[in-house]
Design a protein around this motif. Structure first.
Motif, PDB file in Angstrom:
ATOM      1  N   LEU A  25      -5.516   3.143  33.885  1.00 43.75           N
ATOM      2  CA  LEU A  25      -4.898   3.553  33.843  1.00 43.75           C
ATOM      3  C   LEU A  25      -4.031   3.238  32.423  1.00 43.75           C
ATOM      4  O   LEU A  25      -4.266   2.450  32.167  1.00 43.75           O
ATOM      5  CB  LEU A  25      -3.649   3.040  34.936  1.00 43.75           C
ATOM      6  N   ASP A  66       5.289  19.263  42.707  1.00 41.25           N
ATOM      7  CA  ASP A  66       4.682  17.869  42.268  1.00 41.25           C
ATOM      8  C   ASP A  66       5.722  16.562  42.783  1.00 41.25           C
ATOM      9  O   ASP A  66       5.521  15.361  42.643  1.00 41.25           O
ATOM     10  CB  ASP A  66       5.742  17.875  39.987  1.00 41.25           C
ATOM     11  N   SER A  70       4.357  12.575  43.945  1.00 43.55           N
ATOM     12  CA  SER A  70       5.301  12.344  43.370  1.00 43.55           C
ATOM     13  C   SER A  70       6.185  10.276  44.600  1.00 43.55           C
ATOM     14  O   SER A  70       5.261   9.083  44.773  1.00 43.55           O
ATOM     15  CB  SER A  70       6.698  12.316  42.622  1.00 43.55           C
ATOM     16  N   ASP A 101       7.554   8.547  36.176  1.00 39.46           N
ATOM     17  CA  ASP A 101       7.462   9.688  35.195  1.00 39.46           C
ATOM     18  C   ASP A 101       7.070   9.408  33.809  1.00 39.46           C
ATOM     19  O   ASP A 101       6.538   9.283  32.611  1.00 39.46           O
ATOM     20  CB  ASP A 101       8.595  10.988  35.033  1.00 39.46           C
ATOM     21  N   LYS A 104       3.915   8.579  33.589  1.00 38.41           N
ATOM     22  CA  LYS A 104       2.550   9.878  33.857  1.00 38.41           C
ATOM     23  C   LYS A 104       2.374   9.944  31.990  1.00 38.41           C
ATOM     24  O   LYS A 104       1.241   9.915  31.827  1.00 38.41           O
ATOM     25  CB  LYS A 104       2.903  10.516  34.431  1.00 38.41           C
ATOM     26  N   ASP A 109      -4.214  12.876  32.161  1.00 41.05           N
ATOM     27  CA  ASP A 109      -4.267  13.375  33.201  1.00 41.05           C
ATOM     28  C   ASP A 109      -5.328  13.111  34.375  1.00 41.05           C
ATOM     29  O   ASP A 109      -5.376  13.127  35.682  1.00 41.05           O
ATOM     30  CB  ASP A 109      -3.958  14.743  32.861  1.00 41.05           C
ATOM     31  N   PHE A 112      -4.201  10.364  35.953  1.00 34.29           N
ATOM     32  CA  PHE A 112      -3.376  10.690  37.096  1.00 34.29           C
ATOM     33  C   PHE A 112      -3.895  11.453  38.292  1.00 34.29           C
ATOM     34  O   PHE A 112      -3.501  10.672  39.565  1.00 34.29           O
ATOM     35  CB  PHE A 112      -1.739  11.779  36.540  1.00 34.29           C
ATOM     36  N   SER A 116      -3.719   9.836  42.072  1.00 33.76           N
ATOM     37  CA  SER A 116      -3.885  10.656  43.199  1.00 33.76           C
ATOM     38  C   SER A 116      -4.375  10.958  44.196  1.00 33.76           C
ATOM     39  O   SER A 116      -3.903  10.942  45.689  1.00 33.76           O
ATOM     40  CB  SER A 116      -2.899  12.329  42.881  1.00 33.76           C
TER      41      SER A 116
END
Length: 138
Positions: A25, A66, A70, A101, A104, A109, A112, A116
């Motif tokens: 990350l 979305d 989250s 947020d 992120k 991308d 993230f 997920s």
């Protein structure tokens, strides 16, 4: 398989355990912790993010994918605790969704997407996040 009801007694169900995974990350590998959510909480998250519309007399159910993803990340990720007010303050935000947020915005991308995917796996889904979202829509 046996038809033994004792296999279904409450004490025969295993307690869910927290797992650790290394995740990239913000360009750096970080050790994160995850704990699967209960099916009951999963239902609540899906319902929270579902809208029902009437179009020409037909019920149309839409899911805000979305927001659902989250919420699933926030509830499954235990370290970092996205609900922690000190962590939120360090990012200049208030609230777990706002923290996610903000994080992120500093991630690639693909990072993230990896987060997920791990959350989906931890929760016992053998499907990709997009397939999971499609199921949530129905």
């Amino acid at each position: 398989m046996s038809n033994n009801f004792e296999e279904f007694l409450m004490e025969s169900f295993e307690e869910t355990r927290e797992t650790e995974r290394e995740v990239t990350l913000g360009g750096k590998k970080k050790l994160m912790k995850f704990k699967p959510i209960s099916a009951d909480l999963g239902d609540k998250l899906r319902k929270k993010n579902r809208k029902v519309k009437l179009v020409k007399g037909q019920r149309i159910i839409e899911t805000d994918q979305d927001n659902y993803i989250s919420d699933l990340i926030i509830e499954t990720t235990t370290c970092p605790d996205l609900k922690n007010s000190k962590l939120q303050a360090s990012w200049g935000v208030m609230g777990a969704v706002e923290l996610l947020d903000a994080m992120k915005a500093k991630m690639k991308d693909g990072e993230f997407s990896e987060w997920s995917t791990i959350v989906s796996e931890v929760n016992g889904y053998d499907k990709s996040t997009s397939e999971l979202v499609e199921e949530a829509k129905n």
